[in-house]
Design a protein around this motif. Structure first.
Motif, PDB file in Angstrom:
ATOM      1  N   LYS A 127       0.848  -1.191   0.000  1.00 11.94           N
ATOM      2  CA  LYS A 127       0.000   0.000   0.000  1.00 11.94           C
ATOM      3  C   LYS A 127       0.883   1.239   0.000  1.00 11.94           C
ATOM      4  O   LYS A 127       1.920   1.277   0.656  1.00 11.94           O
TER       5      LYS A 127
ATOM      6  N   GLN B 100      -2.724   5.483   0.267  1.00 11.74           N
ATOM      7  CA  GLN B 100      -3.718   4.435   0.537  1.00 11.74           C
ATOM      8  C   GLN B 100      -3.847   4.192   2.039  1.00 11.74           C
ATOM      9  O   GLN B 100      -4.962   4.031   2.549  1.00 11.74           O
ATOM     10  N   MET B 101      -2.724   4.149   2.744  1.00 11.02           N
ATOM     11  CA  MET B 101      -2.776   3.933   4.192  1.00 11.02           C
ATOM     12  C   MET B 101      -3.502   5.074   4.887  1.00 11.02           C
ATOM     13  O   MET B 101      -4.343   4.841   5.760  1.00 11.02           O
ATOM     14  N   GLN B 102      -3.204   6.316   4.490  1.00 12.75           N
ATOM     15  CA  GLN B 102      -3.880   7.458   5.106  1.00 12.75           C
ATOM     16  C   GLN B 102      -5.375   7.409   4.838  1.00 12.75           C
ATOM     17  O   GLN B 102      -6.181   7.683   5.732  1.00 12.75           O
ATOM     18  N   SER B 103      -5.760   7.029   3.633  1.00 16.18           N
ATOM     19  CA  SER B 103      -7.174   6.932   3.277  1.00 16.18           C
ATOM     20  C   SER B 103      -7.863   5.818   4.063  1.00 16.18           C
ATOM     21  O   SER B 103      -8.988   5.996   4.558  1.00 16.18           O
ATOM     22  N   GLU B 104      -7.196   4.682   4.192  1.00 15.57           N
ATOM     23  CA  GLU B 104      -7.776   3.546   4.926  1.00 15.57           C
ATOM     24  C   GLU B 104      -7.975   3.884   6.400  1.00 15.57           C
ATOM     25  O   GLU B 104      -9.015   3.577   6.991  1.00 15.57           O
ATOM     26  N   VAL B 105      -6.989   4.534   7.000  1.00 13.15           N
ATOM     27  CA  VAL B 105      -7.117   4.926   8.409  1.00 13.15           C
ATOM     28  C   VAL B 105      -8.229   5.957   8.558  1.00 13.15           C
ATOM     29  O   VAL B 105      -9.030   5.884   9.490  1.00 13.15           O
ATOM     30  N   ASP B 106      -8.319   6.908   7.617  1.00 15.06           N
ATOM     31  CA  ASP B 106      -9.360   7.932   7.694  1.00 15.06           C
ATOM     32  C   ASP B 106     -10.744   7.310   7.600  1.00 15.06           C
ATOM     33  O   ASP B 106     -11.655   7.694   8.338  1.00 15.06           O
ATOM     34  N   ALA B 107     -10.906   6.320   6.730  1.00 19.01           N
ATOM     35  CA  ALA B 107     -12.196   5.626   6.615  1.00 19.01           C
ATOM     36  C   ALA B 107     -12.514   4.876   7.906  1.00 19.01           C
ATOM     37  O   ALA B 107     -13.658   4.871   8.367  1.00 19.01           O
ATOM     38  N   TYR B 108     -11.511   4.256   8.494  1.00 18.08           N
ATOM     39  CA  TYR B 108     -11.722   3.527   9.750  1.00 18.08           C
ATOM     40  C   TYR B 108     -12.153   4.485  10.858  1.00 18.08           C
ATOM     41  O   TYR B 108     -13.155   4.261  11.535  1.00 18.08           O
TER      42      TYR B 108
END
Length: 111
Positions: free
Chosen positions: A4, A8-16
């Motif tokens: 990732k 992508q990691m920043q987006s995934e954490v933000d969604a979480y």
């Protein structure tokens, strides 16, 4: 496991984090959490490479797990402050490649 990007990691954490009403903790609280996680990593490094072995009653954690915890909290902090980690990384690498370029002996300069 798929690779990732930082984006992508920043987006995934933000969604979480976005699924919870509480959202991100305050920057000060996240700094305290980051410090706590750094202490846990330091403890594991000390157990593996230092002179202080784990007690039999202590839970087994890996350096990978502890590093992941730090990365998660760092991403939370960056997201909450609207910091693009890829941009931050590029800035620090530029600094190392310019200001600090002659600070250490390069492998190919040793001969």
């Amino acid at each position: 496991m798929e690779k990732k990007s930082l984006e992508q990691m920043q987006s995934e954490v933000d969604a979480y984090i976005g699924q919870f009403k509480e959202g991100y903790f305050s920057p000060l609280a996240m700094m305290a959490r980051l410090t706590e996680e750094m202490g846990e990593l330091a403890r594991e490094v000390n157990h593996y490479y230092g002179e202080k072995p784990k007690k039999e009653s202590e839970e087994e954690k890996t350096l990978t797990q502890e590093t992941g915890d730090i990365l998660f909290v760092l991403i939370c902090l960056a997201n909450s402050l609207d910091i693009d980690l890829e941009e931050a990384f590029n800035l620090v690498m530029h600094k190392f490649e310019t200001r600090d370029k002659d600070r250490w002996t390069k492998v190919d300069d040793e001969s």
